[in-house]
Design a protein around this motif. Structure first.
Motif, PDB file in Angstrom:
ATOM      1  N   GLU A  86       0.825  -1.207   0.000  1.00 49.43           N
ATOM      2  CA  GLU A  86       0.000   0.000   0.000  1.00 49.43           C
ATOM      3  C   GLU A  86       0.860   1.258   0.000  1.00 49.43           C
ATOM      4  OE1 GLU A  86      -2.807  -0.073   3.156  1.00 49.43           O
ATOM      5  OE2 GLU A  86      -3.971  -1.749   2.318  1.00 49.43           O
ATOM      6  N   GLU A  87       1.958   1.235   0.757  1.00 43.34           N
ATOM      7  CA  GLU A  87       2.835   2.399   0.812  1.00 43.34           C
ATOM      8  C   GLU A  87       3.540   2.624  -0.517  1.00 43.34           C
ATOM      9  OE1 GLU A  87       5.501   2.008   4.081  1.00 43.34           O
ATOM     10  OE2 GLU A  87       3.948   2.330   5.616  1.00 43.34           O
ATOM     11  N   LEU A  88       3.985   1.546  -1.163  1.00 43.81           N
ATOM     12  CA  LEU A  88       4.635   1.671  -2.460  1.00 43.81           C
ATOM     13  C   LEU A  88       3.668   2.222  -3.503  1.00 43.81           C
ATOM     14  CD1 LEU A  88       6.838  -1.546  -2.869  1.00 43.81           C
ATOM     15  CD2 LEU A  88       7.623   0.803  -2.587  1.00 43.81           C
ATOM     16  N   MET A  89       2.444   1.693  -3.511  1.00 50.60           N
ATOM     17  CA  MET A  89       1.451   2.153  -4.475  1.00 50.60           C
ATOM     18  C   MET A  89       1.076   3.610  -4.221  1.00 50.60           C
ATOM     19  SD  MET A  89      -0.282   1.428  -7.159  1.00 50.60           S
ATOM     20  CE  MET A  89      -0.224  -0.372  -7.272  1.00 50.60           C
ATOM     21  N   ALA A  90       0.971   3.990  -2.950  1.00 51.92           N
ATOM     22  CA  ALA A  90       0.625   5.374  -2.608  1.00 51.92           C
ATOM     23  C   ALA A  90       1.718   6.334  -3.078  1.00 51.92           C
ATOM     24  CB  ALA A  90       0.398   5.510  -1.107  1.00 51.92           C
ATOM     25  N   LEU A  91       2.975   5.931  -2.920  1.00 56.49           N
ATOM     26  CA  LEU A  91       4.084   6.785  -3.350  1.00 56.49           C
ATOM     27  C   LEU A  91       4.104   6.897  -4.875  1.00 56.49           C
ATOM     28  CD1 LEU A  91       6.501   8.446  -2.374  1.00 56.49           C
ATOM     29  CD2 LEU A  91       7.913   6.390  -2.618  1.00 56.49           C
ATOM     30  N   PHE A  92       3.836   5.797  -5.546  1.00 52.41           N
ATOM     31  CA  PHE A  92       3.757   5.811  -7.005  1.00 52.41           C
ATOM     32  C   PHE A  92       2.667   6.768  -7.484  1.00 52.41           C
ATOM     33  CE2 PHE A  92       1.350   3.996 -10.612  1.00 52.41           C
ATOM     34  CZ  PHE A  92       2.269   4.224 -11.628  1.00 52.41           C
ATOM     35  N   MET A  93       1.494   6.675  -6.896  1.00 48.94           N
ATOM     36  CA  MET A  93       0.386   7.537  -7.309  1.00 48.94           C
ATOM     37  C   MET A  93       0.665   9.009  -6.970  1.00 48.94           C
ATOM     38  SD  MET A  93      -1.682   5.727  -8.992  1.00 48.94           S
ATOM     39  CE  MET A  93      -2.818   7.109  -9.212  1.00 48.94           C
ATOM     40  N   LYS A  94       1.367   9.240  -5.883  1.00 47.22           N
ATOM     41  CA  LYS A  94       1.744  10.615  -5.544  1.00 47.22           C
ATOM     42  C   LYS A  94       2.645  11.185  -6.640  1.00 47.22           C
ATOM     43  CE  LYS A  94       3.917  13.498  -1.984  1.00 47.22           C
ATOM     44  NZ  LYS A  94       4.591  13.522  -0.650  1.00 47.22           N
ATOM     45  N   GLY A  95       3.581  10.367  -7.127  1.00 50.08           N
ATOM     46  CA  GLY A  95       4.454  10.801  -8.217  1.00 50.08           C
ATOM     47  C   GLY A  95       3.674  11.107  -9.481  1.00 50.08           C
ATOM     48  N   ILE A  96       2.642  10.306  -9.747  1.00 48.83           N
ATOM     49  CA  ILE A  96       1.791  10.528 -10.917  1.00 48.83           C
ATOM     50  C   ILE A  96       1.079  11.872 -10.810  1.00 48.83           C
ATOM     51  CG2 ILE A  96      -0.339   9.754 -12.042  1.00 48.83           C
ATOM     52  CD1 ILE A  96       2.018   8.050 -12.828  1.00 48.83           C
ATOM     53  N   ARG A  97       0.476  12.148  -9.663  1.00 50.43           N
ATOM     54  CA  ARG A  97      -0.264  13.404  -9.482  1.00 50.43           C
ATOM     55  C   ARG A  97       0.664  14.622  -9.487  1.00 50.43           C
ATOM     56  NH1 ARG A  97      -4.042  10.937 -11.685  1.00 50.43           N
ATOM     57  NH2 ARG A  97      -5.118   9.384 -10.413  1.00 50.43           N
ATOM     58  N   LEU A  98       1.850  14.469  -8.920  1.00 55.33           N
ATOM     59  CA  LEU A  98       2.813  15.572  -8.957  1.00 55.33           C
ATOM     60  C   LEU A  98       3.192  15.898 -10.402  1.00 55.33           C
ATOM     61  CD1 LEU A  98       5.205  14.624  -6.009  1.00 55.33           C
ATOM     62  CD2 LEU A  98       3.780  16.680  -6.149  1.00 55.33           C
ATOM     63  N   LEU A  99       3.379  14.866 -11.211  1.00 56.10           N
ATOM     64  CA  LEU A  99       3.745  15.077 -12.604  1.00 56.10           C
ATOM     65  C   LEU A  99       2.619  15.763 -13.369  1.00 56.10           C
ATOM     66  CD1 LEU A  99       5.666  14.792 -14.923  1.00 56.10           C
ATOM     67  CD2 LEU A  99       5.038  12.378 -15.140  1.00 56.10           C
ATOM     68  N   GLU A 100       1.381  15.400 -13.075  1.00 54.47           N
ATOM     69  CA  GLU A 100       0.247  16.056 -13.734  1.00 54.47           C
ATOM     70  C   GLU A 100       0.201  17.547 -13.420  1.00 54.47           C
ATOM     71  OE1 GLU A 100      -3.338  12.890 -14.427  1.00 54.47           O
ATOM     72  OE2 GLU A 100      -3.142  13.743 -12.412  1.00 54.47           O
ATOM     73  N   ASN A 101       0.697  17.930 -12.261  1.00 56.96           N
ATOM     74  CA  ASN A 101       0.674  19.328 -11.853  1.00 56.96           C
ATOM     75  C   ASN A 101       2.011  20.032 -12.083  1.00 56.96           C
ATOM     76  OD1 ASN A 101      -2.041  19.991 -10.482  1.00 56.96           O
ATOM     77  ND2 ASN A 101      -1.525  17.975  -9.666  1.00 56.96           N
ATOM     78  N   ASP A 102       2.844  19.400 -12.882  1.00 58.90           N
ATOM     79  CA  ASP A 102       4.121  20.006 -13.258  1.00 58.90           C
ATOM     80  C   ASP A 102       4.196  19.951 -14.789  1.00 58.90           C
ATOM     81  OD1 ASP A 102       6.631  20.794 -11.387  1.00 58.90           O
ATOM     82  OD2 ASP A 102       7.351  20.123 -13.344  1.00 58.90           O
ATOM     83  N   TYR A 103       5.269  19.451 -15.331  1.00 55.98           N
ATOM     84  CA  TYR A 103       5.358  19.308 -16.781  1.00 55.98           C
ATOM     85  C   TYR A 103       6.361  18.214 -17.120  1.00 55.98           C
ATOM     86  CZ  TYR A 103       9.658  22.104 -16.360  1.00 55.98           C
ATOM     87  OH  TYR A 103      10.891  22.566 -16.002  1.00 55.98           O
ATOM     88  N   LEU A 104       6.247  17.721 -18.334  1.00 54.37           N
ATOM     89  CA  LEU A 104       7.140  16.683 -18.833  1.00 54.37           C
ATOM     90  C   LEU A 104       7.911  17.236 -20.018  1.00 54.37           C
ATOM     91  CD1 LEU A 104       7.927  13.644 -18.561  1.00 54.37           C
ATOM     92  CD2 LEU A 104       6.151  13.163 -20.250  1.00 54.37           C
TER      93      LEU A 104
END
Length: 218
Positions: free
Chosen positions: A170-188
């Motif tokens: 659960e902690e690994l998945m939560a950290l992964f999803m946090k990275g996804i949301r941070l990227l959506e609010n930044d740029y690639l």
């Protein structure tokens, strides 16, 4: 960490909300050609793609920034997901990455739509002119062209999350999803402060648990 007990395959989409520029080689640019081309897959008809390294690197960077890490490898939780190589200064040993990020290729629908579009400058991509403004003279100087994948293009993305016997899934998945949301609010990619690279991930409900080693084939 002795036994790999589960693999979680995560499939989703990446939609470009603004034009995307992830740089490719410009060694063979001809006169009148693009100054800043995007990276492309020669084996798929020179169509643009999103390297897994670009996705993974940006996610890691953003997670370390929010954790207050001053440099790569300074956060234990991020290292646990993304891995770390041995560093005597940071006093870290080799730790394999638990996250695999595949290269993201254009969806079939986007590929067909881009090829059929008459408004693009080249197959799949658009050219954007940029310049430097001389603030004293008030004139534009040094015009250059940047190649971009246009807004609206959709890429197919795939991640593999490896779960070991001593992991908290659960902690690994939560950290992964946090990275996804941070990227959506930044740029690639490049030029994000000038409007490039805003993306949106699709739903994350297409997850396949591969818990039997005999069924770990794609």
């Amino acid at each position: 960490m002795e036994k790999l007990v589960k693999k979680i395959k995560i499939q989703t989409s990446i939609t470009l909300l603004t034009g995307l520029h992830i740089g490719g080689s410009s060694d063979n640019v001809e006169i009148g050609g693009i100054d800043n081309p995007v990276i492309k897959l020669a084996t798929r008809g020179n169509e643009p793609y999103i390297p897994g390294s670009s996705l993974k690197g940006k996610m890691r960077c953003l997670l370390e920034q929010t954790a207050g890490a001053s440099q790569v490898g300074m956060n234990k939780e991020v290292n646990n997901l993304f891995g770390i190589t041995e560093n005597k200064i940071l006093k870290t040993g080799n730790q394999p990455s638990k996250l695999i990020v595949r290269d993201a290729v254009l969806s079939k629908e986007s590929k067909e739509a881009l090829l059929a579009c008459d408004n693009l400058d080249m197959p799949y991509t658009e050219n954007k002119w940029e310049n430097v403004i001389d603030r004293i003279k008030g004139v534009a100087e040094h015009p250059r062209q940047s190649e971009r994948v246009p807004a609206g293009a959709v890429f197919n993305a795939e991640f593999i999350l490896n779960i070991w016997d001593d992991d908290n899934e659960e902690e690994l998945m939560a950290l992964f999803m946090k990275g996804i949301r941070l990227l959506e609010n930044d740029y690639l990619g490049g030029s994000g402060s000038r409007g490039y690279g805003q993306i949106k991930f699709g739903e994350f409900d297409n997850m396949t648990e591969l818990s039997d080693a005999n069924n770990w084939k794609a």
